[in-house]
Design a protein around this motif. Sequence first.
Motif, short mmCIF file in Angstrom:
data_model
loop_
_atom_site.label_atom_id
_atom_site.label_comp_id
_atom_site.label_asym_id
_atom_site.label_seq_id
_atom_site.Cartn_x
_atom_site.Cartn_y
_atom_site.Cartn_z
N GLY A 38 0.80 -1.23 0.00
CA GLY A 38 0.00 0.00 0.00
C GLY A 38 0.83 1.28 0.00
N LEU A 39 2.12 1.17 0.27
CA LEU A 39 2.93 2.39 0.37
C LEU A 39 3.38 2.83 -1.02
N LYS A 40 2.40 3.26 -1.79
CA LYS A 40 2.64 3.62 -3.19
C LYS A 40 1.81 4.86 -3.51
N PHE A 41 2.35 5.75 -4.33
CA PHE A 41 1.60 6.95 -4.70
C PHE A 41 0.68 6.65 -5.87
N SER A 42 -0.48 7.35 -5.91
CA SER A 42 -1.25 7.29 -7.15
C SER A 42 -0.53 8.24 -8.11
N ASN A 43 -0.66 8.02 -9.42
CA ASN A 43 0.14 8.78 -10.37
C ASN A 43 -0.08 10.28 -10.29
N SER A 44 -1.25 10.69 -9.79
CA SER A 44 -1.53 12.13 -9.73
C SER A 44 -0.91 12.79 -8.50
N GLU A 45 -0.40 12.02 -7.58
CA GLU A 45 0.10 12.65 -6.33
C GLU A 45 1.60 12.42 -6.11
N LEU A 46 2.34 12.14 -7.18
CA LEU A 46 3.78 11.92 -7.03
C LEU A 46 4.44 13.19 -6.50
N PRO A 47 5.19 13.09 -5.41
CA PRO A 47 5.70 14.30 -4.75
C PRO A 47 7.10 14.71 -5.24
N ALA A 48 7.50 15.91 -4.87
CA ALA A 48 8.88 16.37 -5.08
C ALA A 48 9.28 17.13 -3.82
N GLY A 49 10.53 17.00 -3.43
CA GLY A 49 10.97 17.69 -2.22
C GLY A 49 12.36 17.27 -1.81
N LYS A 50 12.71 17.65 -0.60
CA LYS A 50 14.07 17.40 -0.12
C LYS A 50 14.04 17.06 1.38
N ILE A 51 14.85 16.08 1.76
CA ILE A 51 14.97 15.69 3.17
C ILE A 51 16.46 15.57 3.49
N ILE A 52 16.85 16.04 4.66
CA ILE A 52 18.26 15.88 5.08
C ILE A 52 18.31 15.27 6.48
N TRP A 53 19.12 14.23 6.63
CA TRP A 53 19.36 13.64 7.95
C TRP A 53 20.85 13.48 8.18
N ARG A 54 21.19 13.44 9.46
CA ARG A 54 22.54 13.04 9.87
C ARG A 54 22.43 11.75 10.65
N SER A 55 23.33 10.82 10.40
CA SER A 55 23.33 9.62 11.23
C SER A 55 24.77 9.23 11.56
N PRO A 56 25.02 8.89 12.81
CA PRO A 56 26.38 8.62 13.25
C PRO A 56 26.85 7.19 12.99
N SER A 57 28.15 7.03 13.10
CA SER A 57 28.75 5.71 13.10
C SER A 57 28.59 5.12 14.52
N ASN A 58 28.97 3.89 14.69
CA ASN A 58 28.99 3.34 16.06
C ASN A 58 30.21 2.44 16.19
N ILE A 59 30.63 2.23 17.42
CA ILE A 59 31.77 1.34 17.66
C ILE A 59 31.31 0.16 18.52
N ALA A 60 31.51 -1.04 17.99
CA ALA A 60 31.07 -2.23 18.72
C ALA A 60 32.03 -2.53 19.87
N LEU A 61 31.45 -2.91 21.01
CA LEU A 61 32.24 -3.34 22.17
C LEU A 61 32.33 -4.86 22.17
N VAL A 62 31.20 -5.52 21.92
CA VAL A 62 31.18 -6.95 21.59
C VAL A 62 30.83 -7.00 20.11
N LYS A 63 31.67 -7.69 19.34
CA LYS A 63 31.64 -7.55 17.89
C LYS A 63 30.70 -8.54 17.20
N TYR A 64 30.11 -8.04 16.12
CA TYR A 64 29.37 -8.87 15.17
C TYR A 64 30.35 -9.26 14.07
N TRP A 65 30.62 -10.54 13.92
CA TRP A 65 31.54 -10.98 12.86
C TRP A 65 31.11 -12.39 12.48
N GLY A 66 30.34 -12.50 11.45
CA GLY A 66 29.77 -13.78 11.05
C GLY A 66 28.25 -13.66 11.02
#
Length: 364
Positions: A11-39
């Motif tokens: 359902g997350l779809k636009f009807s052809n008459s309502e296709l939008p235009a615009g701009k969004i900006i986000w910042r997202s940080p890195s993270n440092i693992a203390l117990v590691k994911y590897w595998g």
Amino acid sequence: MNSEPHYLNAGLKFSNSELPAGKIIWRSPSNIALVKYWGKKPVQIPQNPSISFTLSKSYSETEVTYSPSVSGKLELEFYFDGQRNPQFEEKTVKFFESLSGIFPFVNQLKFVIRSRNTFPHSAGIASSASGMSVLTMVLCDMERQFFGTLQKEEAFRRKASYVARLGSGSACRSVYGGVVIWGETDGVPGTSDNYGFPVNEDIHEIFADYQDTILLVDAGEKKVSSRVGHGLMNSNPFAPGRFNQARTNLADLLPALRTGDTETFIRITESEALTLHAMMMTSQPYFLLMKPNTLQIIERIFAFRKKTGLPVSLTLDAGPNVHLLYPKAIKAGVKRFIDNDLLPFLSPKEYIDDEVGKGPEKIL
Ligand code: PMV
């Protein structure tokens, strides 16, 4: 329990008459693992739970301009540091295409993405964590704005974390600030293999603004990608033992994080870092991401801790750079140590003074 995926939504779809235009900006940080994911297992399910500090100053800032697609399918241009970047563009196109069941609207739009990092990319500073999480913040933000879903912050973050995981496992932890677990963990209800889960409520104050000075030994691109490294764990003879060790380490680290026990914190996080690299050295084919100066720095950190008794410790990501971890209260003394003893081993003669941060931030 991995009920995959529960976010498919035609359902997350636009009807052809309502296709939008615009701009969004986000910042997202890195993270440092203390117990590691590897595998990992398909699809981006970790072999063991991991826990990390989300960082503050090491982030990706990404501007996404969207407009109706002329071709009627996904169109995407990716600029990194102002230059069109075919490598990132291809990766992002593949990622967006893989999300067409979760965000069907991506196939109706043209995206022009302009991204920058405040730190060198592909140098083992988990640039994929910030880069992938920032894209999923934008996509969830679009869903929230245009389809009225994800109004509750918890639902918004959870979906962003779930989707970020599909782009890069560790990215799912960057969606939240502070201390974040990814992976089902005994004794911590709410944790899941599908998304990150913040555990800040009962973390001791000493860790709330813990410092992470990232010592850049070599800011060049690493030779073996995390994707290949994870894959080699499938045939590593030490893998089953390693996955159990990570579970035990997480179980032992959690009480230390709650009580402010820096001694246990140091013992576990340093062992995790060295084990991560031991797994690389015991894979077939084997590989080495540490550099001679990585070892020079590690030895000096051990010696400094022994001499001063200060709770400084190190961890490593999948790269040669050393993350120096310590409480904010001893920052001035640690800075003198870095400037006097470690600077000669850094290339460029640079470090990033980071600390535990609050997570992604909407800019526009
Ligand atoms: O998220 P990936 O696939 O880039 O893997 C990250 C692996 C490590 O950074 C080495 C460990 C971790 O848990 O972040």
